[in-house]
Design a protein around this motif. Structure first.
Motif: not given
Length: 154
Positions: A25-26, A28, A60, A63-64, A67, A70, A90, A92
């Motif tokens: 997830w980090n 992204r 996702l 989302k990114w 955010e 992140y 998290y 952001w």
């Protein structure tokens, strides 16, 4: 396709699975992250219900895009057989520069190949000032020597 470690989980393999998820997830990368889920994976994320990898990847991506900067930390809360519960935080910012720390819990269920088939997530967003941020590593994987949630008092 498979994603070790496989259930049934131990304390060690549950922590490994959580760190692998955090690292992904980090990074992204929606397409890469979506591969950790079954083709027909079911999600509840806040008030949004998703089914399948394509929907997860689209979620996702949205989302990114929203955010920014992140950075995420996950910590195992409990595990049993093919399930893991994690808590996370998290940080952001939005496109106007306002910072947030989002806190939540996730309940995960895995198939025999180590792919996540179910994910239920509850999240709360806390507005923070830039000087209240705690996650300062360069974008990407959290360094091994960076404190986790418990060490940060979160």
């Amino acid at each position: 396709m498979s994603r070790p470690p496989f259930p049934p989980f131990t304390a060690e393999t549950a922590a490994q699975k959580a760190r692998m998820a955090e690292d992904a997830w980090n990074g992204r990368d929606p397409a890469r992250v979506a591969l950790a889920y079954t083709e027909d994976s079911h999600w509840r994320n806040r008030a949004e219900f998703l089914e399948g990898r394509a929907a997860i990847e689209a979620f996702l991506t949205r989302k990114w895009a929203r955010e920014l900067d992140y950075r995420l930390i996950k910590e195992v809360w409990a595990w049993q057989a093919d399930r893991i519960a994690v808590r996370f935080a998290y940080e952001w910012r939005d496109d106007s520069g306002h910072w947030f720390r989002s806190y939540g819990n996730e309940n995960w269920e895995f198939d025999q190949h180590g792919l996540m088939r179910t994910r239920f997530t509850s999240i709360n967003d806390l507005p923070i000032r830039a000087d209240q941020r705690l996650f300062h590593w360069p974008l990407g994987r959290r360094p091994d020597d960076h404190p986790g949630l418990s060490e940060l008092g979160l």
